[in-house]
Structure formats: structure tokens, C-alpha cells
Design an enzyme around this catalytic site. Structure first.
Site, PDB file in Angstrom:
ATOM      1  N   HIS B 201       0.889  -1.177   0.000  1.00 25.92           N
ATOM      2  CA  HIS B 201       0.000   0.000   0.000  1.00 25.92           C
ATOM      3  C   HIS B 201       0.921   1.221   0.000  1.00 25.92           C
ATOM      4  O   HIS B 201       1.350   1.695   1.049  1.00 25.92           O
ATOM      5  CB  HIS B 201      -0.886  -0.053   1.254  1.00 25.92           C
ATOM      6  CG  HIS B 201      -1.819   1.111   1.405  1.00 25.92           C
ATOM      7  ND1 HIS B 201      -3.192   0.979   1.328  1.00 25.92           N
ATOM      8  CD2 HIS B 201      -1.601   2.420   1.632  1.00 25.92           C
ATOM      9  CE1 HIS B 201      -3.767   2.152   1.512  1.00 25.92           C
ATOM     10  NE2 HIS B 201      -2.829   3.041   1.705  1.00 25.92           N
ATOM     11  N   HIS B 203       2.098   5.070  -1.095  1.00 26.85           N
ATOM     12  CA  HIS B 203       1.668   6.405  -1.514  1.00 26.85           C
ATOM     13  C   HIS B 203       2.701   6.996  -2.470  1.00 26.85           C
ATOM     14  O   HIS B 203       3.888   6.665  -2.403  1.00 26.85           O
ATOM     15  CB  HIS B 203       1.465   7.293  -0.291  1.00 26.85           C
ATOM     16  CG  HIS B 203       0.174   6.998   0.425  1.00 26.85           C
ATOM     17  ND1 HIS B 203      -0.578   7.964   1.037  1.00 26.85           N
ATOM     18  CD2 HIS B 203      -0.514   5.841   0.590  1.00 26.85           C
ATOM     19  CE1 HIS B 203      -1.669   7.407   1.567  1.00 26.85           C
ATOM     20  NE2 HIS B 203      -1.646   6.128   1.318  1.00 26.85           N
ATOM     21  N   CYS B 234      -2.445  14.026   0.409  1.00 29.71           N
ATOM     22  CA  CYS B 234      -1.545  13.651   1.511  1.00 29.71           C
ATOM     23  C   CYS B 234      -1.764  14.581   2.687  1.00 29.71           C
ATOM     24  O   CYS B 234      -1.420  15.754   2.614  1.00 29.71           O
ATOM     25  CB  CYS B 234      -0.093  13.732   1.041  1.00 29.71           C
ATOM     26  SG  CYS B 234       1.066  13.407   2.378  1.00 29.71           S
ATOM     27  N   ASN B 243      -2.309   8.463  -2.205  1.00 29.38           N
ATOM     28  CA  ASN B 243      -2.392   7.109  -2.756  1.00 29.38           C
ATOM     29  C   ASN B 243      -1.921   7.050  -4.210  1.00 29.38           C
ATOM     30  O   ASN B 243      -2.237   7.915  -5.016  1.00 29.38           O
ATOM     31  CB  ASN B 243      -3.858   6.658  -2.746  1.00 29.38           C
ATOM     32  CG  ASN B 243      -4.333   6.251  -1.370  1.00 29.38           C
ATOM     33  OD1 ASN B 243      -3.814   5.309  -0.785  1.00 29.38           O
ATOM     34  ND2 ASN B 243      -5.310   6.974  -0.842  1.00 29.38           N
TER      35      ASN B 243
END
Lengths: 295, 295
Positions: B201, B203, B234, B243
Site C-alpha cells: 500500500h 503512496h 496527503c 495514494n
């Protein structure tokens, strides 16, 4: 190889003053970049953004100030080469395509003809002790012909090396590559050229450039082209991104523990400044994030 | 795992209507995404963007229309879990941090306390046949504590697996990671957890997410989280990206020859539409380039 002052500004709509270009080059040298593409000796009829090439050469920082910095200039033909040499250039770059469609549309001749035209440039450069860098464009795909065969890239790269290029810059001109297609291309080129003579020139149009640099670094490449603040945009998809930003590559290499000698904070200052001159934010996620954190 | 409707919209300033969220989920399912994080069962006092979680659950597409799609919802505590279960959730997610500073600031308790709180959720979920996904945040660095030790991430991941998570999603919450730090983290986690139970996951705050996904895929990961149009921003660097965009990952995997079952054109349409609802362009280079080419 920092290409912002040439490949970058050449593809910006705004024409930047000679003084601003010289300040940009100065800031890039000060930030630690040691290879800077400074200008293009092309006809101002075709590229008005680069009409001040002789003034740029005359105004470069003195060798005393930055003794380790090389300045390169693009020379599309012998006339351009002679003007560049007369202006004191110690390094020039020539530009061929790996796709016939791009060669025809961009420089109005076949790939073979373009390579033939470079012969007298390489000869003159050799006599005068001037280094020549060879660019190959469309190494993954062409905006006119679609996917490009890795073997075609290898052929053009081999010929540019044979003519005397000290390095071949492999350009994913439309940024379509992913690590898979980039590695297939590198494997073909490596069969005809030592990996230490290859540079990656990847555009970030589809957000893949950092991954492509990472994959190419793993493959063995140690030279990469980039543009401060992602200057340049993409002529084949207006509004999209072009050159990968220098800040993003320095952030990557800092993370990988690879010494670049470049000061990231100074780069971000420079990106902020030149982007302000163009009336927009840097095309660099690193610059945007670092600038957002400062505010 | 498409996290746009939850992780994405939760971090957007604009509150989107329930109807728009449901249309977003429908479009994502239709584009071929099979795991969609649909809502958060958190107090509307803390996250007003997610106050309509019960309406979202009631309005999800029927299983007849998309038989292979799983919808997941975030449940920060037992109360949230019970509400989610009552609303028909078949999969929930719990959320722990790998850094004490983040745990304290984000959920107001230590890491150990947060894991303890999850025990009754895992017990209830097991009884009711509900799957639990475990998130670990700050797996590379923390906005308060700086770099995070890979061993700390491994400890939290191990405990979440032991409690019964079917998968652990490893979150680089501030997007600071590069392939080097991400691989160091994965190596530590792999010592305590099978790689098939790990998801990345990442960013894209510093533009590294695609490279981190590529490196993680090479390492063996086969599950990744992303957000349509890069929804979310963010919270730790206002104005920066959060993301990684789903479009960018699908473009990468298409290039790598990895089947995702997702239709990239439909994704770009969806990104264009939801970004329009938020009054801006998609935070995705792929969407921007593909939309620019269409015009």
C-alpha cells in the site's frame, strides 16, 4: 545529464530570456550537476526557444567556478556543429530515431540518411577533440509507428557508437515504456554496446520513468538524463508530462544509497524558481511534496 | 484493492454525496476491480466524509451483477465492527501503526493497546465468518518519528496475522520509501509472514510508488492497494499526492504482462468523472496522458 535548459525549455511554450537560462544553468551547476545540456545549435526558424545559443555559450560559468561541469549542446547538422565549435563547445550531441516514422516527421529524412549526415560531424569533432553524445529517440514506441523493435534500437545505437559517440542516450520519447519493455530494449542494445556506454533517457508521461530508471540501474546503467522540474512537457500529448524530473531521480538514488553529488534541497529551490518563471508548479512529485512541507 | 471510495474520499476536503460514492463503486466494479474498500464505520464526529456508511452498504451493487467483487469496510473498534456486520459487511479492515508516534496521534493509544482492542473484533468476525484485513501504517517512515525499523513492522504484522487477518496491507503512509527501504522492510516482514499474505500500500507523495510496486512484485507480492485518480491527497504535506493511482498500477502491470482483469480505458473514464466531481484533474499521469491524447 541535466537536460532542462535544452530539451526542457525547447519544449516549453514560454520563451525564457537568455539571462534566465544562464541563471538556471548556474543554479544547476551549483546544486552539483556535472553534465548540463545547455543549448541547441538548430535554426531559430525551427526552434525559436534556442535562438540565443551563442549568447548562452558565451555566458556559461567559468571553468574556474565549476571545474568539473561539462556543457553539451545539440547539433543537428554540420552547420550547427561548426557554429557550436566556434562558440567553444567541448561536447555536442547528435540525434537519431529508432523509428522511420519519427525520423521522417521530426528530421525529414530516413534513419540511414540521418546517420549518414552525422559522419562529417563525427570527423570534424574528432579532429577538434570535441566529444559527441548520440541520442536515440523512440527506443520503446513511436507516436506514429507504435511499438519499436529492440533490434532496431540496437542497430542505430551500434552505428552511433561506431561513428565515435562516447555514450548513447536511449530515449523513451513518449514515455510509454515499463520495466518490461525497457529491459527487452536494453538486452538487445547490450549485445552491441557495453552497458557503461549507455544512458537512460526516460519520459514520465505515464508515470513509469522512476521505475524504468530503477530497472535500468539494476541492469547496470549508471547514466541517466533528466530535466529540472520536469521541464519540457510532452509534445505528443499536450498537457501531459515529459522528461522525468531531476529531483525525482536524485530522491530515488539517495534512497538507494547511490552517490550523485547533487544537493536535493538546492534542486528543489531551483525547480521552484524556474517553474515560477513559467507560471506553474514543478512537474515533480518530490518538489511538490518538499515545497508543500515547507509551507 | 481499490481504496478510492474509502481511503481516497476520506482524505478529500470535498464531501461527496452518497449517490456519487455509489456510482463510483459501481463504475469501479464494472471496470473489473474485484476488491473495493467501500466505507469506514468510524464516528462521523471524526470523519464526516464517511458518515453515510450504512447507506453505502445498503446501496452496493447486487451480488448478481458483480458476483466476484468483495467490498471491504474499515472498522476502527468493536462498535464500528458491530455496525458494519449489522449492515451486511463480509469483510472488514483494522488499522495499526508501526510507529508509536503515529499510533498516539492518529488513534490515541499505543501500538500494543491498539492491537489489544482488535482482539474482540477478530473473535466476533471469526464467529460470523467475516474476513479481516490488517493494515499497518508507517511501514517505512512516520511523519512524527522519522524512519521506522523494519523489525517493528514485522512485529505488528505478525500479531495481526496471529489474530486472524487473511492479509496484511503494508502502508507507506507518507510515501517516503524507495525500492531499497521497501525491500528492507519486506525482507523483515517475510521472516514472520508468508509473502502471499502481504499487500503493498504505497503512496506516491515522492513519485516512488510505481517503482516500489515493481520492486515488491519482483520480491513476490501479488496484492496492491491503489486509489482511482489518486484520490486522497496527503494529509502530511498539503498539496502533495497521496495514494498511488489505480490507473498507473494497471498501466504498469499491463506493460509487465500481468493479468489484472481491469479495463484501463474504463478506469480512465472513471478517474476523469470523479476528478471532475472534485473540481480537478486526476492525480494520475496515466489518466492525464490518456485524456490529453483523446482531446
Amino acid at each position: 545529464m541535466e537536460v532542462g535548459p535544452r530539451d526542457g525549455l525547447q519544449n516549453e511554450k514560454e520563451v525564457v530570456s537568455t539571462a534566465t537560462k544562464l541563471e538556471l544553468i548556474e543554479r544547476l551547476a551549483k546544486a552539483g550537476l556535472q553534465d548540463i545540456e545547455a543549448a541547441s545549435f538548430v535554426s531559430p526558424k525551427w526552434v525559436p526557444q534556442m535562438a540565443d545559443h551563442a549568447e548562452i555559450m558565451a555566458g556559461l560559468p567559468s571553468a574556474e567556478r565549476y571545474p568539473n561541469v561539462n556543457y553539451s549542446v545539440l547539433t543537428p547538422n554540420l552547420k550547427g556543429f561548426e557554429a557550436a565549435a566556434a562558440a567553444g563547445a567541448r561536447e555536442v550531441a547528435v540525434f537519431a530515431a529508432a523509428s522511420e516514422g519519427f525520423s521522417q516527421k521530426n528530421i525529414n529524412c530516413s534513419i540511414a540518411e540521418s546517420l549518414e549526415r552525422f559522419v562529417p560531424i563525427f570527423e570534424a569533432a574528432k579532429q577538434q577533440g570535441i566529444r559527441v553524445r548520440g541520442y536515440v529517440s523512440c527506443v520503446v514506441a513511436c507516436p506514429y509507428d507504435g511499438p519499436v523493435a529492440p533490434e532496431k534500437v540496437a542497430q542505430v545505437a551500434a552505428r552511433l557508437l561506431e561513428l565515435g559517440s562516447y555514450e548513447i542516450s536511449l530515449g523513451d520519447t513518449i514515455g510509454a515504456g515499463t520495466p518490461a519493455s525497457v529491459l527487452r530494449m536494453l538486452e538487445a542494445v547490450e549485445r552491441v554496446a557495453p552497458v557503461r556506454k549507455l544512458a537512460g533517457h526516460y519520459h514520465d508521461t505515464y508515470g513509469m520513468a522512476v521505475a524504468n530508471v530503477y530497472a535500468s540501474y539494476q541492469f547496470g546503467l549508471r547514466s541517466f538524463d533528466s530535466s529540472i522540474a520536469g521541464l519540457g512537457g510532452c509534445p505528443y500529448a499536450k498537457g501531459a508530462t515529459g522528461n522525468v524530473a531531476t529531483e525525482d531521480l536524485v530522491y530515488l538514488f539517495n534512497g538507494l544509497g547511490v552517490q550523485t553529488g547533487v544537493d536535493l534541497d538546492a534542486l528543489v529551490d531551483c525547480a521552484d524558481w524556474i517553474s515560477g518563471m513559467l507560471g506553474r508548479a514543478p512537474n515533480s512529485r518530490v518538489s511538490r511534496a518538499m515545497l508543500a512541507k515547507r509551507n
